[in-house]
Design an enzyme around this catalytic site. Structure first.
Site, PDB file in Angstrom:
ATOM      1  N   GLU A 117       0.844  -1.209   0.000  1.00 23.66           N
ATOM      2  CA  GLU A 117       0.000   0.000   0.000  1.00 23.66           C
ATOM      3  C   GLU A 117       0.870   1.247   0.000  1.00 23.66           C
ATOM      4  O   GLU A 117       2.035   1.190   0.400  1.00 23.66           O
ATOM      5  CB  GLU A 117      -0.972   0.001   1.191  1.00 23.66           C
ATOM      6  CG  GLU A 117      -0.292   0.046   2.536  1.00 23.66           C
ATOM      7  CD  GLU A 117      -1.249  -0.209   3.705  1.00 23.66           C
ATOM      8  OE1 GLU A 117      -2.444  -0.399   3.498  1.00 23.66           O
ATOM      9  OE2 GLU A 117      -0.758  -0.219   4.843  1.00 23.66           O
ATOM     10  N   LYS A 119       2.530   4.677   1.212  1.00 20.04           N
ATOM     11  CA  LYS A 119       2.856   5.166   2.554  1.00 20.04           C
ATOM     12  C   LYS A 119       2.540   6.655   2.609  1.00 20.04           C
ATOM     13  O   LYS A 119       3.235   7.479   2.022  1.00 20.04           O
ATOM     14  CB  LYS A 119       4.321   4.923   2.892  1.00 20.04           C
ATOM     15  CG  LYS A 119       4.654   5.371   4.301  1.00 20.04           C
ATOM     16  CD  LYS A 119       6.053   4.976   4.721  1.00 20.04           C
ATOM     17  CE  LYS A 119       6.319   5.386   6.156  1.00 20.04           C
ATOM     18  NZ  LYS A 119       6.306   6.847   6.344  1.00 20.04           N
ATOM     19  N   ASP A 121       2.120  10.429   3.904  1.00 20.96           N
ATOM     20  CA  ASP A 121       2.961  11.297   4.708  1.00 20.96           C
ATOM     21  C   ASP A 121       2.045  12.199   5.530  1.00 20.96           C
ATOM     22  O   ASP A 121       1.748  13.321   5.163  1.00 20.96           O
ATOM     23  CB  ASP A 121       3.856  12.128   3.785  1.00 20.96           C
ATOM     24  CG  ASP A 121       5.019  12.725   4.536  1.00 20.96           C
ATOM     25  OD1 ASP A 121       5.202  12.382   5.725  1.00 20.96           O
ATOM     26  OD2 ASP A 121       5.732  13.546   3.946  1.00 20.96           O
ATOM     27  N   TYR A 229      -4.966   1.609   8.315  1.00 16.69           N
ATOM     28  CA  TYR A 229      -4.112   0.546   7.796  1.00 16.69           C
ATOM     29  C   TYR A 229      -3.803  -0.560   8.779  1.00 16.69           C
ATOM     30  O   TYR A 229      -3.194  -1.549   8.411  1.00 16.69           O
ATOM     31  CB  TYR A 229      -2.813   1.111   7.234  1.00 16.69           C
ATOM     32  CG  TYR A 229      -2.060   2.028   8.189  1.00 16.69           C
ATOM     33  CD1 TYR A 229      -1.937   3.374   7.907  1.00 16.69           C
ATOM     34  CD2 TYR A 229      -1.492   1.539   9.350  1.00 16.69           C
ATOM     35  CE1 TYR A 229      -1.266   4.223   8.765  1.00 16.69           C
ATOM     36  CE2 TYR A 229      -0.811   2.376  10.213  1.00 16.69           C
ATOM     37  CZ  TYR A 229      -0.706   3.719   9.909  1.00 16.69           C
ATOM     38  OH  TYR A 229      -0.046   4.556  10.768  1.00 16.69           O
ATOM     39  N   LYS A 318      11.038   3.548   0.729  1.00 15.31           N
ATOM     40  CA  LYS A 318      10.885   4.995   0.556  1.00 15.31           C
ATOM     41  C   LYS A 318      11.281   5.436  -0.848  1.00 15.31           C
ATOM     42  O   LYS A 318      12.186   4.865  -1.456  1.00 15.31           O
ATOM     43  CB  LYS A 318      11.772   5.731   1.579  1.00 15.31           C
ATOM     44  CG  LYS A 318      11.484   5.397   3.029  1.00 15.31           C
ATOM     45  CD  LYS A 318      10.235   6.063   3.549  1.00 15.31           C
ATOM     46  CE  LYS A 318      10.460   7.456   4.041  1.00 15.31           C
ATOM     47  NZ  LYS A 318      10.918   7.568   5.408  1.00 15.31           N
ATOM     48  N   CYS A 412       9.261  49.824   0.529  1.00 19.26           N
ATOM     49  CA  CYS A 412       8.609  48.854  -0.347  1.00 19.26           C
ATOM     50  C   CYS A 412       9.326  48.806  -1.697  1.00 19.26           C
ATOM     51  O   CYS A 412       9.562  49.852  -2.298  1.00 19.26           O
ATOM     52  CB  CYS A 412       7.143  49.256  -0.536  1.00 19.26           C
ATOM     53  SG  CYS A 412       6.308  48.308  -1.817  1.00 19.26           S
ATOM     54  N   CYS A 415       6.667  50.521  -4.372  1.00 20.62           N
ATOM     55  CA  CYS A 415       6.197  51.907  -4.327  1.00 20.62           C
ATOM     56  C   CYS A 415       7.069  52.795  -3.437  1.00 20.62           C
ATOM     57  O   CYS A 415       6.790  53.982  -3.300  1.00 20.62           O
ATOM     58  CB  CYS A 415       4.745  51.960  -3.860  1.00 20.62           C
ATOM     59  SG  CYS A 415       4.568  51.629  -2.096  1.00 20.62           S
ATOM     60  N   CYS A 430       4.155  46.818   3.653  1.00 21.31           N
ATOM     61  CA  CYS A 430       4.313  48.101   2.968  1.00 21.31           C
ATOM     62  C   CYS A 430       3.179  49.004   3.434  1.00 21.31           C
ATOM     63  O   CYS A 430       2.027  48.588   3.465  1.00 21.31           O
ATOM     64  CB  CYS A 430       4.226  47.881   1.466  1.00 21.31           C
ATOM     65  SG  CYS A 430       3.746  49.338   0.542  1.00 21.31           S
ATOM     66  N   CYS A 436       0.492  51.826  -3.649  1.00 25.43           N
ATOM     67  CA  CYS A 436       1.409  50.752  -4.044  1.00 25.43           C
ATOM     68  C   CYS A 436       0.798  49.931  -5.177  1.00 25.43           C
ATOM     69  O   CYS A 436      -0.273  49.350  -5.042  1.00 25.43           O
ATOM     70  CB  CYS A 436       1.713  49.856  -2.853  1.00 25.43           C
ATOM     71  SG  CYS A 436       2.842  48.518  -3.270  1.00 25.43           S
TER      72      CYS A 436
HETATM   73  O1  D41 Z   1       0.662   4.996   5.271  1.00 26.67           O
HETATM   74  C1  D41 Z   1       1.367   4.962   6.276  1.00 26.67           C
HETATM   75  N1  D41 Z   1       1.975   6.048   6.708  1.00 26.67           N
HETATM   76  C2  D41 Z   1       1.528   3.693   7.052  1.00 26.67           C
HETATM   77  C3  D41 Z   1       2.124   3.732   8.296  1.00 26.67           C
HETATM   78  C4  D41 Z   1       1.060   2.455   6.558  1.00 26.67           C
HETATM   79  N2  D41 Z   1       0.460   2.366   5.350  1.00 26.67           N
HETATM   80  N3  D41 Z   1       1.218   1.317   7.293  1.00 26.67           N
HETATM   81  C5  D41 Z   1       1.812   1.359   8.507  1.00 26.67           C
HETATM   82  N4  D41 Z   1       1.930   0.209   9.204  1.00 26.67           N
HETATM   83  C6  D41 Z   1       2.493   0.202  10.404  1.00 26.67           C
HETATM   84  C7  D41 Z   1       2.600  -1.092  11.166  1.00 26.67           C
HETATM   85  C8  D41 Z   1       3.044  -2.186  10.268  1.00 26.67           C
HETATM   86  C9  D41 Z   1       3.569  -0.958  12.306  1.00 26.67           C
HETATM   87  C10 D41 Z   1       1.252  -1.424  11.713  1.00 26.67           C
HETATM   88  C11 D41 Z   1       2.272   2.581   9.066  1.00 26.67           C
HETATM   89  C12 D41 Z   1       2.842   2.518  10.357  1.00 26.67           C
HETATM   90  N5  D41 Z   1       2.936   1.338  11.004  1.00 26.67           N
HETATM   91  C13 D41 Z   1       3.340   3.688  11.073  1.00 26.67           C
HETATM   92  N6  D41 Z   1       2.987   4.947  10.904  1.00 26.67           N
HETATM   93  C14 D41 Z   1       3.667   5.713  11.760  1.00 26.67           C
HETATM   94  C15 D41 Z   1       4.466   4.949  12.495  1.00 26.67           C
HETATM   95  C16 D41 Z   1       4.271   3.656  12.079  1.00 26.67           C
END
Ligand code: D41
Length: 673
Positions: A117, A119, A121, A229, A318, A412, A415, A430, A436
Site C-alpha cells: 500500500e 505510505k 505522509d 491501515y 521509501k 517597499c 512603491c 508596505c 502601491c
Molecule cells: O501509510 C502509512 N503512513 C503507514 C504507516 C502504513 N500504510 N502502514 C503502517 N503500518 C504500520 C505497522 C506495520 C507498524 C502497523 C504505518 C505505520 N505502522 C506507522 N505509521 C507511523 C508509524 C508507524
C-alpha cells in the site's frame, strides 16, 4: 415533562442510520447513491427533530461531530498496545534482503505474499471503539504515549462514530494516517495568506497542526482525511486470516482504506508495485513518501513478531527524497494585497523530478533567522509534491566566505513607501496602501475573484497588464473599461475582450456580502462579510458604525473592528465605492424584519452546561434570532444564561445586576420568539 412518542424515536433512529450509510457510501466507498442536496435534506430533517426533542440527542448522532468546547491542554493517553514504527528501505537490494530474512525465519522456501500500500505522509493516530462506539482517539506520540484528540477526530466526517454492521469486536482499536490532500493544502494556504493568518509549510505540518487544535471547531474547518491501515486491540470476534482480509473487514465496518492496496505474490511483484506507484505519485491527491510491504498471512506475522519497536513483517520502501542542493542567488520581496512582504529566494535553477525550480519561498524574516539563511548560501531545497518549493536548510559545511545577510527592506520595493514590521505577527508590511502598485494589483485580483465579484475571464495576468499600462488604477475603473483599450492588450482577441466586458457588466448585480468581501478589508473574510451585511443590512449604516457597534457582530473583535473603521474612514476608499455604485453595481436590499430577528440588539453570555443543547447549538439559535453571543459579561450584556456548574460570569452578572436566565426561562424565551 413532554412524553416523546415511539414514532419520533424511530424516525430519528431511521434518519441517523440513513445518514450514516450515505456518509459511508460517500467517504469510504467513494460511491454515493444520492445527490448532495438530498443528503443535506436528510441532515436538516434530523437536526430539526433533534432541536424539537433535545432529550433524544445522542453523542454518536451524525449531527454531533462538532460542538465540544475548547480544551485547555491535551491529555496524555498511554497506548494499551504500543504503536510500532516501520523499518525503512531505500533500495531494491534492501527490500530483497528483507524478503530473505523473512523466509529464513519462517523456514519457507517458496515465495511470500505481501500486502502493498502507499505510505502516506501524514500523522499516525489510533481510535478505540467500545461496543461499537468511538471511545477515544489519540496521536501516536512516541509510540508509548500520545495525546487525546477525540474531539478533533470526531469532526472528520469519514470517521465513523459507530461501527457499521452488527458483528464487530467488543473492543476494536483502528490505526491510520490523518492527512490534508495537496489541493486542499494549497487552497488553505492561499486563504491564510489572504486573511493574514499563519500558513503551513507542507501538508504534513498542516495535518499535524490541524489535529492539534485545542478548539475542535477549528479542526472541523480543516479539510482533513484519513486512511486506516492496521489495528491494535481486537477482542470478541475471530481474527481475519490475512492483512488484506483485515483491510476489507475494516472497510466493511466503515473505516476508509486506501484503494491502491494490492496483494503481491512475491517480492519481485512488490518492486513492480513500487515503480507503478512512483509513476502515479504526482497524480495522487495526497502526499506519499514511499510504499509499505506487509507479510499478508497474519499467522506468519504472529510468528515473525517484533524487534524492539518494529514488526519484523513490515517494511517501508521509501522514494528517493525530492531534495536537491542549489545556491541562493538573490532574495526578492513580494508584496501582497494587504502589503505583506514575503521573501522569495531566487535560485540557481535545478531540475527536480521533472520540473525546473528557480524560486523558493522563505516564508518570513523569522524563518530566515531560524534557518540562518544568507544570499550566496548553498541550500537544500524540497519540492514536496506539487507544493511551492521551500528552503529546508543551509549546507553549513559548504558555506562560502562571500555570503550576504538578508535584510528586510526599509522601503517597499514597488512603491518605496515605508515598511512597517508587525511585532506580533512576524509580518512586514508596505504602508503604501493603494498608492502601491503591487497592493493595487492584488486588491483588483481579489475584487474580481470567484467568491468576490466573480468577473469571469478577468485573470491575474490581464489585471497586471491593465495596471502596468495604467488603463485602470482602482477596482472602480473596471466598470469604465472600453473595448478599444482591451483589444490593444497582448494576446487579446475582440471576442474575448467582448466576453470580459460582458462578465464585468454581469458582475454589477451582486449581493452585499459579496461586495463587502470584495472590498478586501483587512481580516474581513467571507464569513465576516456575511455577518456584517446581515447585521447592518445597509452600506450607509456600516459607514457610520463605531468600533463598539461593530463588535456587536459575532466574530468581530476589536482588531477587525478597527480595520473596518479605518477602511471606511479613508476618503479614497469611500470615493472608489461611490464610483462603483454610480457605475451601476447594486444588490438586493437585505430585509431586517422584526419577525426574523426578534433578538436583534440583545447580547447573551453563556456560563455552565445546559441539559437540552450544547453551547454551540444555543449560540447558533440565538444568532439566528439576531442576538449576539459574547464571551464576557459587561454592562452591555442583556442576559446571562446559567447552566450547570456556572463559572465566575454568574457573579459578575449579579454584581452588574444583569438579568439571569436559567435553562427553563431560556427555553421559555426561545419558544416565545
Ligand atoms: O501509510 C502509512 N503512513 C503507514 C504507516 C502504513 N500504510 N502502514 C503502517 N503500518 C504500520 C505497522 C506495520 C507498524 C502497523 C504505518 C505505520 N505502522 C506507522 N505509521 C507511523 C508509524 C508507524
Amino acid at each position: 415533562m413532554m412524553t416523546i412518542s415511539n414514532k419520533i424515536i424511530q424516525q430519528i433512529e431511521k434518519l441517523r442510520a440513513e445518514i450514516n450509510e450515505h456518509n459511508y457510501r460517500y467517504h469510504v466507498l467513494d460511491a454515493p447513491i444520492i445527490q448532495d442536496s438530498e443528503f443535506d435534506q436528510l441532515f436538516k430533517q434530523l437536526k430539526k427533530l433533534e432541536e424539537d426533542y433535545p432529550d433524544l440527542i445522542q453523542a454518536d448522532s451524525p449531527t454531533q461531530r462538532v460542538g465540544a468546547t475548547p480544551l485547555r491542554e491535551f491529555h496524555q493517553v498511554k497506548h494499551e498496545k504500543p504503536m510500532l514504527s516501520l523499518e525503512n528501505a531505500f533500495s531494491a537490494e534492501e527490500v530483497v534482503a528483507f524478503d530473505h530474512r523473512i523466509r529464513e525465519r519462517l523456514e519457507i522456501n517458496k515465495a511470500i505474499e505481501y500486502l502493498c500500500e502507499p505510505k502516506l505522509d501524514g500523522l499516525a493516530v489510533t481510535l478505540l471503539y467500545e461496543k461499537g462506539k468511538l471511545k477515544y482517539a489519540a496521536t501516536r506520540g512516541d509510540g508509548e504515549t500520545g495525546e487525546d484528540i477525540t474531539d478533533n477526530i470526531r469532526t472528520l466526517k469519514m470517521v465513523p462514530l459507530q461501527i457499521r454492521g452488527k458483528k464487530y469486536p467488543q473492543r476494536l482499536e483502528v490505526r491510520g494516517e490523518v492527512f490534508m490532500p495537496k489541493a486542499e493544502f494549497i487552497e488553505f494556504n492561499r486563504l491564510a495568506l489572504q486573511n493574514q493568518e499563519k500558513q503551513f509549510v507542507n501538508p504534513r505540518n498542516a495535518a499535524a497542526g490541524s489535529v492539534r487544535q485545542l478548539d475542535p471547531r477549528m479542526t472541523a474547518k480543516r479539510p482533513l482525511e484519513i486512511y486506516f491501515y492496521s489495528i491494535g486491540i481486537f477482542s470478541g470476534v475471530d481474527f481475519p486470516l490475512t492483512q488484506n482480509e483485515l483491510l476489507s473487514q475494516l472497510s466493511e465496518w466503515g473505516f476508509r482504506v486506501n484503494p491502491y492496496r494490492t496483494v503481491s505474490q512475491n517480492i519481485t511483484e512488490c518492486l513492480a508495485y513500487y515503480d507503478k506507484i512512483q509513476k502515479v505519485r504526482s497524480h495522487l491527491p495526497y502526499e506519499i513518501d514511499g510504499v509499505v510491504y506487509k507479510v499478508n498471512s497474519i499467522r506468519d506475522q504472529t510468528e515473525l513478531g517484533f524487534i524492539t519497536r518494529r514488526p519484523r513483517w513490515a517494511i517501508a520502501h521509501k522514494f528517493p527524497s525530492e531534495e536537491v542542493v542549489t545556491i541562493i542567488e538573490a532574495v526578492e520581496f513580494q508584496v501582497g494585497r494587504t502589503g505583506a512582504l514575503t521573501p522569495v529566494a531566487r535560485l540557481q535553477p535545478v531540475f527536480v523530478h521533472g520540473v525546473t525550480i528557480s524560486n523558493a519561498t522563505l516564508h518570513n524574516m523569522q524563518e530566515i533567522t531560524r534557518k540562518d539563511i544568507h544570499i550566496g548560501d548553498k541550500v537544500l531545497i524540497r519540492r514536496a509534491g506539487d507544493v511551492i518549493p521551500e528552503v529546508v536548510s543551509v549546507v553549513l559545511e559548504e558555506r562560502s566566505a562571500k555570503i550576504i545577510p538578508i535584510q528586510l527592506p526599509k522601503k517597499c520595493p514597488i512603491c518605496y513607501s515605508l515598511v512597517e514590521q508587525d511585532p506580533e505577527q512576524a509580518i512586514a508590511r508596505c504602508t503604501g496602501g493603494l498608492i502601491c502598485e503591487a497592493q493595487r494589483k492584488e486588491a483588483i485580483k481579489h475584487f474580481a475573484s470567484r467568491r468576490a465579484m466573480d468577473i469571469e475571464g478577468l485573470g491575474d495576468k490581464l489585471i497586471e497588464q491593465l495596471v502596468d499600462k495604467k488603463i485602470i488604477h482602482t477596482v472602480a475603473d473596471l466598470y469604465f473599461l472600453k473595448l478599444a483599450s482591451l483589444i490593444n492588450l497582448e494576446r487579446m482577441a475582440e471576442k474575448s475582450a467582448q466576453n470580459i466586458l460582458e462578465a464585468i457588466e454581469k458582475s454589477k448585480k451582486t449581493t452585499l456580502p459579496r461586495f463587502l468581501y470584495a472590498l478586501g478589508i483587512r481580516e474581513v473574510g467571507e464569513a465576516t462579510a456575511k455577518q456584517l451585511a446581515y447585521y447592518f443590512t445597509d452600506l450607509e449604516v456600516l459607514y457610520k458604525a463605531t468600533i463598539d457597534d461593530l463588535q456587536q457582530v459575532s466574530d468581530v473583535g476589536p482588531i477587525v473592528a478597527k480595520h473596518i473603521v479605518a477602511f471606511f474612514q479613508e476618503k479614497h476608499n469611500r470615493a472608489v465605492i461611490e464610483k462603483i455604485i454610480a457605475a451601476g453595481v447594486h444588490w438586493e436590499k437585505i430585509e431586517k424584519t422584526e419577525t426574523n430577528r426578534p433578538l436583534a440588539g440583545k447580547t447573551f453570555v453563556l456560563t455552565g452546561t445546559l441539559m437540552s443543547m450544547t453551547r454551540d447549538q444555543l449560540k447558533e439559535k440565538l444568532e439566528n434570532l439576531g442576538a449576539k453571543v459574547a464571551g464576557s459579561v459587561s454592562n452591555k450584556t442583556s442576559y446571562v444564561v446559567v447552566g450547570d456548574q456556572p463559572g465566575s460570569k454568574l457573579n459578575q452578572a449579579q454584581k452588574l445586576n444583569i438579568e439571569i436566565l436559567n435553562e427553563a426561562s431560556l427555553l421559555n424565551l426561545l419558544n416565545k420568539k
